[in-house]
Design an enzyme around this catalytic site. Structure first.
Site, PDB file in Angstrom:
ATOM      1  N   LYS A 162     -18.149  13.026  -5.541  1.00  0.00           N
ATOM      2  CA  LYS A 162     -19.517  13.538  -5.675  1.00  0.00           C
ATOM      3  C   LYS A 162     -20.026  13.238  -7.077  1.00  0.00           C
ATOM      4  O   LYS A 162     -19.427  13.633  -8.066  1.00  0.00           O
ATOM      5  CB  LYS A 162     -19.525  15.050  -5.431  1.00  0.00           C
ATOM      6  N   ASP A 187     -27.698  18.743 -11.712  1.00  0.00           N
ATOM      7  CA  ASP A 187     -28.020  19.558 -10.545  1.00  0.00           C
ATOM      8  C   ASP A 187     -28.809  20.796 -10.952  1.00  0.00           C
ATOM      9  O   ASP A 187     -28.253  21.783 -11.430  1.00  0.00           O
ATOM     10  CB  ASP A 187     -26.728  19.984  -9.826  1.00  0.00           C
ATOM     11  N   LYS A 201     -31.535  26.858  -9.620  1.00  0.00           N
ATOM     12  CA  LYS A 201     -30.483  27.665 -10.226  1.00  0.00           C
ATOM     13  C   LYS A 201     -31.066  28.537 -11.336  1.00  0.00           C
ATOM     14  O   LYS A 201     -32.128  28.222 -11.890  1.00  0.00           O
ATOM     15  CB  LYS A 201     -29.410  26.758 -10.847  1.00  0.00           C
ATOM     16  N   ASP A 249     -21.681  18.149 -12.884  1.00  0.00           N
ATOM     17  CA  ASP A 249     -21.579  18.171 -11.424  1.00  0.00           C
ATOM     18  C   ASP A 249     -21.237  16.805 -10.847  1.00  0.00           C
ATOM     19  O   ASP A 249     -21.200  16.647  -9.634  1.00  0.00           O
ATOM     20  CB  ASP A 249     -22.888  18.701 -10.810  1.00  0.00           C
ATOM     21  N   ASP A 275     -29.480  23.690  -2.963  1.00  0.00           N
ATOM     22  CA  ASP A 275     -28.417  23.729  -3.967  1.00  0.00           C
ATOM     23  C   ASP A 275     -27.049  23.503  -3.341  1.00  0.00           C
ATOM     24  O   ASP A 275     -26.052  23.419  -4.042  1.00  0.00           O
ATOM     25  CB  ASP A 275     -28.444  25.058  -4.720  1.00  0.00           C
ATOM     26  N   GLU A 285     -25.984  20.733  -2.130  1.00  0.00           N
ATOM     27  CA  GLU A 285     -26.340  19.323  -2.018  1.00  0.00           C
ATOM     28  C   GLU A 285     -25.157  18.379  -2.015  1.00  0.00           C
ATOM     29  O   GLU A 285     -25.231  17.262  -1.490  1.00  0.00           O
ATOM     30  CB  GLU A 285     -27.309  18.939  -3.152  1.00  0.00           C
ATOM     31  N   ARG A 315     -22.309  18.321  -0.498  1.00  0.00           N
ATOM     32  CA  ARG A 315     -21.792  17.979   0.836  1.00  0.00           C
ATOM     33  C   ARG A 315     -22.704  16.978   1.545  1.00  0.00           C
ATOM     34  O   ARG A 315     -22.245  16.180   2.356  1.00  0.00           O
ATOM     35  CB  ARG A 315     -21.607  19.252   1.654  1.00  0.00           C
TER      36      ARG A 315
END
Length: 504
Positions: free
Chosen positions: A265, A270, A277, A288, A347, A349, A351
């Site tokens: 990933k 993010d 967030k 991230d 959020d 995201e 996956r």
């Protein structure tokens, strides 16, 4: 970069000398000579239980002078019981020695090691000490322009006295290759988000990996759109920075054997998107993309050490921003597999990025196994803290191999459950699935794993590593990693390949 040498030098030429002491407090003849030169300072110190404890990792710095009256330092470091010695412990001792030498501003440190420690021979010990010191020497301070030279001081020479220095150097080269892979991962993770975004990240991968003989393909948004990667593209559509998919192929074998496949990933920043967030701590979200950094780092390490294995790495690079074109909660996206997803939380995201990556992988390659690695959920930190990464797997043997490698490298994994109940929590009333579980706050990391699992073809061995709690070290207590990005997964995946798949 730290200079590590294996030569028969005079230890007195170094500003610091390191002495490893086991729990028996016995010193060999070479150490006794050093002790005598310094008027018995070593033997007197280790016999005094008030100031020296023979427990693993305990250390003491003694100030002395050489024959010319110049200040020198004796670094005493405890090995503990030789019955419990391991490769990673020796590496950590090397890291501790480098940190201690730096703390007393010694430009060079020398160490003479015994012929054998536990089951490890002298040359192997030397290589591990050098590797640990190299990992500990990493710094990311290029933006700290106001630091003085004294504040930036770091021990530059690590001299290991060993009988067969050519053999030790050969063993160290593998340690160095691994460290350079870790450094690449750490550099990418630590890099600031206005400098590292999908396009610049892809360019960095090309620049660093192609010269090593790795075949690197970069797919842009138009190519991904034609492939139907609606999930990955949906995550990045609110950003002005174009999303990228990077495919890395390392062929260490001349045959067409099925490759080991790693997926990472790579959310370079993010914000959470429309599901924004909280402001506090959002700056940490440059980390991230830690899973993608692990993948590019391990592929670099494998190439540098000429590993006899075929490996494919895929990283999905996106920036999750709340722009005017950003994905909305309630949107439905069509994945590359054809399955549809109701995006209830923008959020969640990572996956969505990974599902299209694993689909692309399976459609274009025949994986011997797939391991995806991602800073995927805050829920895994609630379960395991900052000690273990979560390991989900649809195959017991694959899980066992990964966990065994994690214990060897001290990049620890804990197996987490896959269960139909968690899978059922992904039901959607308007699409094939939702991107979050239906029961708020429950089993967040397990439902995320099941989401990815829905895109794994029948019969394909797959494991998912959730590294959200271990990718970044805020405490700075790891002896082979300064505070900041760990590069977690590079050493683990390298060991996993080496122990189970690499041709000898």
């Amino acid at each position: 970069m730290l200079k590590v040498s294996f030569e028969n030098k005079d230890l007195d030429n170094n500003e610091a000398i390191a002495i490893i002491i086991n729990d028996q407090l016995k010193i060999d003849s070479e150490t006794l000579l050093i002790d005598q030169k310094h008027h018995g300072l070593i033997s007197k110190t280790i016999k005094d239980k008030r100031i020296f404890k023979p427990e693993y990792g305990y250390s003491k710095i003694l100030t002395t002078t050489n024959k010319d009256g110049e200040v020198r330092y004796l670094i005493l470091i405890a090995l503990g019981s030789e019955d419990h010695v391991s490769e990673v412990r020796i590496e950590e001792i090397g890291g501790k020695i480098h940190l201690l030498a730096t703390s007393c501003k010694a430009s060079s440190v020398g160490i003479r090691i015994p012929n054998k420690v536990g089951h490890l021979k002298q040359e192997k010990i030397a290589a591990l000490l050098g590797g640990g010191a190299l990992l500990a020497s990493y710094r990311f301070d290029k933006y700290q322009t106001m630091k003085s030279n004294e504040e930036k001081f770091i021990t530059e020479d690590f001299d290991i006295i060993v009988d067969d220095h050519e053999h030790a150097l050969k063993l160290f080269e593998e340690q160095k290759s691994l460290a350079l892979g870790v450094f690449f991962a750490r550099d990418c993770i630590n890099e600031v988000p206005n400098i590292l975004y999908p396009e610049s990240y892809a360019e960095r991968i090309l620049e660093k990996l192609e010269p090593l003989g790795i075949d690197v393909d970069v797919l842009g948004e138009s190519q991904m759109r034609s492939l139907g990667m609606g999930a990955l593209l949906g995550v990045g559509q609110g950003s002005s920075n174009e999303s990228k998919l990077v495919v890395m192929k390392y062929n260490g074998l001349d045959d067409d054997s099925d490759p080991i496949c790693f997926v990472g990933k790579g959310v370079t920043f993010d914000t959470g998107g429309i599901s924004l967030k909280p402001a506090a701590g959002m700056g940490d979200m440059k980390y991230d993309m830690g899973g993608s950094a692990s993948v590019v780092g391990v592929i670099k390490a494998l190439a540098l050490r000429n590993a006899k294995i075929n490996v494919v790495g895929i990283v999905g690079l996106v920036e999750n921003m709340p722009g005017g074109n950003a994905q909305r909660p309630g949107d439905v996206v069509r994945t590359m597999s054809g399955q549809t997803v109701e995006v209830l939380n923008t959020d969640a995201e990572g996956r969505l990025v990974l599902c299209d990556c694993v689909t692309y992988l399976q459609q274009n390659f025949k994986p011997a196994c797939i391991v995806d690695i991602a800073t995927l959920t805050g829920a895994i930190s609630i379960s395991l803290g900052n000690t273990y990464a979560g390991c989900y797997a649809n195959d017991d043997e694959l899980a066992h191999k990964l966990i065994a490698a994690s214990l060897k490298t001290n990049e620890k994994l804990w197996r987490m459950p896959l269960h139909p109940d968690y899978n059922d929590m992904l039901k959607s009333t308007v699409a094939d699935m939702a991107n979050i579980g239906s029961e708020k706050g429950l089993a967040g990391s397990s439902t995320a794993a099941h989401f990815i699992g829905r895109f794994i073809n029948t019969g394909v061995k797959w494991a998912h590593l959730d590294i959200a709690g271990v990718a970044y070290d805020k405490k700075g207590t790891n002896p082979i990693c300064p505070k900041g990005a760990v590069g977690f997964g590079v050493r683990l995946l390298n060991q996993f390949v080496k122990d189970n798949y690499e041709s000898k």
